[in-house]
Design a protein around this motif. Structure first.
Motif, PDB file in Angstrom:
ATOM      1  N   ARG A  26       0.838  -1.195   0.000  1.00 13.60           N
ATOM      2  CA  ARG A  26       0.000   0.000   0.000  1.00 13.60           C
ATOM      3  C   ARG A  26       0.873   1.244   0.000  1.00 13.60           C
ATOM      4  NH1 ARG A  26      -5.402  -0.915   2.504  1.00 13.60           N
ATOM      5  NH2 ARG A  26      -5.846  -3.078   1.981  1.00 13.60           N
ATOM      6  N   VAL A  27       0.270   2.360  -0.373  1.00  9.80           N
ATOM      7  CA  VAL A  27       0.949   3.650  -0.270  1.00  9.80           C
ATOM      8  C   VAL A  27       1.118   3.954   1.213  1.00  9.80           C
ATOM      9  CG1 VAL A  27       0.692   6.128  -0.662  1.00  9.80           C
ATOM     10  CG2 VAL A  27       0.046   4.503  -2.454  1.00  9.80           C
ATOM     11  N   ASN A  28       2.325   4.291   1.603  1.00 10.12           N
ATOM     12  CA  ASN A  28       2.593   4.714   2.968  1.00 10.12           C
ATOM     13  C   ASN A  28       2.279   6.204   3.037  1.00 10.12           C
ATOM     14  OD1 ASN A  28       4.128   5.966   5.169  1.00 10.12           O
ATOM     15  ND2 ASN A  28       4.960   3.914   5.486  1.00 10.12           N
ATOM     16  N   LEU A  29       1.214   6.552   3.750  1.00 12.09           N
ATOM     17  CA  LEU A  29       0.762   7.943   3.785  1.00 12.09           C
ATOM     18  C   LEU A  29       1.806   8.892   4.365  1.00 12.09           C
ATOM     19  CD1 LEU A  29      -2.969   7.461   4.823  1.00 12.09           C
ATOM     20  CD2 LEU A  29      -2.051   8.075   2.585  1.00 12.09           C
ATOM     21  N   GLY A  30       2.573   8.421   5.329  1.00 10.48           N
ATOM     22  CA  GLY A  30       3.615   9.267   5.907  1.00 10.48           C
ATOM     23  C   GLY A  30       4.705   9.626   4.915  1.00 10.48           C
ATOM     24  N   LYS A  31       5.034   8.670   4.065  1.00  5.95           N
ATOM     25  CA  LYS A  31       6.066   8.915   3.051  1.00  5.95           C
ATOM     26  C   LYS A  31       5.499   9.645   1.841  1.00  5.95           C
ATOM     27  CE  LYS A  31       8.892   5.067   4.527  1.00  5.95           C
ATOM     28  NZ  LYS A  31       9.344   3.714   4.270  1.00  5.95           N
ATOM     29  N   ALA A  32       4.243   9.388   1.523  1.00  2.00           N
ATOM     30  CA  ALA A  32       3.636  10.012   0.347  1.00  2.00           C
ATOM     31  C   ALA A  32       3.325  11.487   0.564  1.00  2.00           C
ATOM     32  CB  ALA A  32       2.354   9.268  -0.036  1.00  2.00           C
ATOM     33  N   ALA A  33       3.013  11.843   1.794  1.00  2.94           N
ATOM     34  CA  ALA A  33       2.665  13.234   2.113  1.00  2.94           C
ATOM     35  C   ALA A  33       3.212  13.586   3.490  1.00  2.94           C
ATOM     36  CB  ALA A  33       1.152  13.436   2.061  1.00  2.94           C
ATOM     37  N   PRO A  34       4.540  13.738   3.582  1.00  2.42           N
ATOM     38  CA  PRO A  34       5.159  13.962   4.890  1.00  2.42           C
ATOM     39  C   PRO A  34       4.660  15.217   5.604  1.00  2.42           C
ATOM     40  CG  PRO A  34       6.773  14.175   3.116  1.00  2.42           C
ATOM     41  CD  PRO A  34       5.513  13.683   2.505  1.00  2.42           C
ATOM     42  N   GLU A  35       4.286  16.243   4.846  1.00  2.00           N
ATOM     43  CA  GLU A  35       3.802  17.467   5.498  1.00  2.00           C
ATOM     44  C   GLU A  35       2.465  17.219   6.196  1.00  2.00           C
ATOM     45  OE1 GLU A  35       2.139  17.163   1.474  1.00  2.00           O
ATOM     46  OE2 GLU A  35       4.193  16.997   2.185  1.00  2.00           O
ATOM     47  N   LEU A  36       1.613  16.391   5.620  1.00  2.00           N
ATOM     48  CA  LEU A  36       0.344  16.053   6.267  1.00  2.00           C
ATOM     49  C   LEU A  36       0.585  15.161   7.487  1.00  2.00           C
ATOM     50  CD1 LEU A  36      -1.863  15.423   3.116  1.00  2.00           C
ATOM     51  CD2 LEU A  36      -2.031  17.330   4.730  1.00  2.00           C
ATOM     52  N   TYR A  37       1.498  14.212   7.340  1.00  2.00           N
ATOM     53  CA  TYR A  37       1.863  13.330   8.454  1.00  2.00           C
ATOM     54  C   TYR A  37       2.396  14.157   9.623  1.00  2.00           C
ATOM     55  CZ  TYR A  37       3.872   9.285  10.853  1.00  2.00           C
ATOM     56  OH  TYR A  37       4.171   8.321  11.767  1.00  2.00           O
ATOM     57  N   GLN A  38       3.257  15.110   9.331  1.00  2.00           N
ATOM     58  CA  GLN A  38       3.816  15.965  10.386  1.00  2.00           C
ATOM     59  C   GLN A  38       2.734  16.831  11.034  1.00  2.00           C
ATOM     60  OE1 GLN A  38       6.776  15.747  11.875  1.00  2.00           O
ATOM     61  NE2 GLN A  38       7.018  13.984  10.539  1.00  2.00           N
ATOM     62  N   ALA A  39       1.730  17.205  10.276  1.00  2.00           N
ATOM     63  CA  ALA A  39       0.623  17.979  10.849  1.00  2.00           C
ATOM     64  C   ALA A  39      -0.134  17.134  11.880  1.00  2.00           C
ATOM     65  CB  ALA A  39      -0.319  18.462   9.749  1.00  2.00           C
ATOM     66  N   VAL A  40      -0.345  15.858  11.568  1.00  2.00           N
ATOM     67  CA  VAL A  40      -0.999  14.961  12.530  1.00  2.00           C
ATOM     68  C   VAL A  40      -0.086  14.763  13.743  1.00  2.00           C
ATOM     69  CG1 VAL A  40      -1.998  12.671  12.909  1.00  2.00           C
ATOM     70  CG2 VAL A  40      -2.378  13.844  10.738  1.00  2.00           C
ATOM     71  N   ALA A  41       1.214  14.639  13.509  1.00  2.00           N
ATOM     72  CA  ALA A  41       2.167  14.510  14.615  1.00  2.00           C
ATOM     73  C   ALA A  41       2.126  15.755  15.505  1.00  2.00           C
ATOM     74  CB  ALA A  41       3.580  14.274  14.084  1.00  2.00           C
ATOM     75  N   GLY A  42       1.956  16.916  14.901  1.00  2.00           N
ATOM     76  CA  GLY A  42       1.820  18.150  15.674  1.00  2.00           C
ATOM     77  C   GLY A  42       0.556  18.148  16.509  1.00  2.00           C
ATOM     78  N   LEU A  43      -0.544  17.646  15.942  1.00  2.00           N
ATOM     79  CA  LEU A  43      -1.790  17.512  16.707  1.00  2.00           C
ATOM     80  C   LEU A  43      -1.603  16.545  17.881  1.00  2.00           C
ATOM     81  CD1 LEU A  43      -4.583  17.328  13.978  1.00  2.00           C
ATOM     82  CD2 LEU A  43      -4.236  19.134  15.668  1.00  2.00           C
ATOM     83  N   GLU A  44      -0.855  15.467  17.636  1.00  2.00           N
ATOM     84  CA  GLU A  44      -0.573  14.493  18.704  1.00  2.00           C
ATOM     85  C   GLU A  44       0.154  15.166  19.867  1.00  2.00           C
ATOM     86  OE1 GLU A  44      -0.256  11.156  20.979  1.00  2.00           O
ATOM     87  OE2 GLU A  44      -1.302  11.164  19.060  1.00  2.00           O
ATOM     88  N   LYS A  45       1.155  15.983  19.550  1.00  2.00           N
ATOM     89  CA  LYS A  45       1.895  16.681  20.605  1.00  2.00           C
ATOM     90  C   LYS A  45       0.981  17.618  21.386  1.00  2.00           C
ATOM     91  CE  LYS A  45       6.372  16.487  18.353  1.00  2.00           C
ATOM     92  NZ  LYS A  45       7.402  17.209  17.633  1.00  2.00           N
ATOM     93  N   LEU A  46       0.115  18.331  20.685  1.00  2.00           N
ATOM     94  CA  LEU A  46      -0.813  19.247  21.355  1.00  2.00           C
ATOM     95  C   LEU A  46      -1.846  18.494  22.192  1.00  2.00           C
ATOM     96  CD1 LEU A  46      -1.359  21.840  18.485  1.00  2.00           C
ATOM     97  CD2 LEU A  46      -0.085  22.187  20.621  1.00  2.00           C
ATOM     98  N   ALA A  47      -2.333  17.371  21.691  1.00  2.00           N
ATOM     99  CA  ALA A  47      -3.298  16.574  22.455  1.00  2.00           C
ATOM    100  C   ALA A  47      -2.643  15.993  23.705  1.00  2.00           C
ATOM    101  CB  ALA A  47      -3.878  15.466  21.582  1.00  2.00           C
ATOM    102  N   THR A  48      -1.399  15.547  23.570  1.00  2.00           N
ATOM    103  CA  THR A  48      -0.667  15.015  24.726  1.00  2.00           C
ATOM    104  C   THR A  48      -0.446  16.108  25.765  1.00  2.00           C
ATOM    105  OG1 THR A  48       0.389  13.335  23.356  1.00  2.00           O
ATOM    106  CG2 THR A  48       1.496  13.890  25.422  1.00  2.00           C
ATOM    107  N   LYS A  49      -0.148  17.297  25.293  1.00  2.00           N
ATOM    108  CA  LYS A  49       0.029  18.443  26.187  1.00  2.00           C
ATOM    109  C   LYS A  49      -1.302  18.769  26.895  1.00  2.00           C
ATOM    110  CE  LYS A  49       2.771  22.061  25.098  1.00  2.00           C
ATOM    111  NZ  LYS A  49       3.184  23.285  24.371  1.00  2.00           N
ATOM    112  N   ALA A  50      -2.408  18.706  26.176  1.00  2.00           N
ATOM    113  CA  ALA A  50      -3.726  18.977  26.765  1.00  2.00           C
ATOM    114  C   ALA A  50      -4.076  17.933  27.824  1.00  2.00           C
ATOM    115  CB  ALA A  50      -4.796  19.011  25.678  1.00  2.00           C
ATOM    116  N   ILE A  51      -3.737  16.670  27.569  1.00  2.00           N
ATOM    117  CA  ILE A  51      -3.972  15.595  28.545  1.00  2.00           C
ATOM    118  C   ILE A  51      -3.194  15.890  29.821  1.00  2.00           C
ATOM    119  CG2 ILE A  51      -3.365  13.177  29.024  1.00  2.00           C
ATOM    120  CD1 ILE A  51      -5.936  13.356  27.441  1.00  2.00           C
ATOM    121  N   ALA A  52      -1.931  16.246  29.684  1.00  2.00           N
ATOM    122  CA  ALA A  52      -1.097  16.553  30.854  1.00  2.00           C
ATOM    123  C   ALA A  52      -1.624  17.784  31.583  1.00  2.00           C
ATOM    124  CB  ALA A  52       0.355  16.759  30.428  1.00  2.00           C
TER     125      ALA A  52
END
Length: 150
Positions: A4-30
């Motif tokens: 399959r197409v690896n979405l992280g490799k196919a669109a790294p800027e979108l993948y990094q945007a989700v990673a940024g959301l993950e960091k913010l969500a983790t910060k909100a949990i803390a």
């Protein structure tokens, strides 16, 4: 199994945007005072419901590494039938499940009222954002067929 197409490799800027959301969500949990180990249980529960093997394995390991017991992890699919989770955790699990299964009846008022009775507005927002993010990750991993092998 086809490649399959690896979405992280196919669109790294979108993948990094989700990673940024993950960091913010983790910060909100803390910031909301929710335990990091329990946050991994929330992620794990959504991943179980979505049948994301990659994320199930990862969040099981992360929950253990962050102090969660194997007993709590083991009973997670049947959390309603156990006494391992307090009222606040049950409300958070209920909310996580409702958001994960949103196509099966939305987030019912009764679910939200239960959450509001046990969780602060900050905790509710943190759990909801965590649900949004883990469900995005599940869809990335599942559609990309991230490998899960021993």
């Amino acid at each position: 199994m086809s490649t399959r197409v690896n979405l992280g490799k196919a669109a790294p800027e979108l993948y990094q945007a989700v990673a940024g959301l993950e960091k913010l969500a983790t910060k909100a949990i803390a910031s909301a005072g929710l335990a990091e180990g329990f946050a991994h249980l929330l992620r794990l529960r959504a991943s179980q419901l979505n049948q994301c093997a990659y994320c199930v394995r990862m969040h099981t390991r992360d929950a253990l590494a962050n102090g969660e017991s194997s007993d709590r992890i083991s009973v997670l699919p049947a959390w309603r039938e156990s006494a391992y989770f307090d009222a606040k955790e049950c409300a958070a699990l209920e909310l996580m499940e409702a958001i994960t299964l949103i196509a099966d009846g939305q987030v019912q008022d009764s679910t939200y009222e239960l959450a509001a009775a046990s969780l602060s507005s900050e905790e509710i927002a943190a759990v909801e954002w965590l649900a949004v993010v883990i469900n995005a990750w599940n869809r990335i991993a599942i559609s990309s067929r991230y490998p899960v092998a021993p």
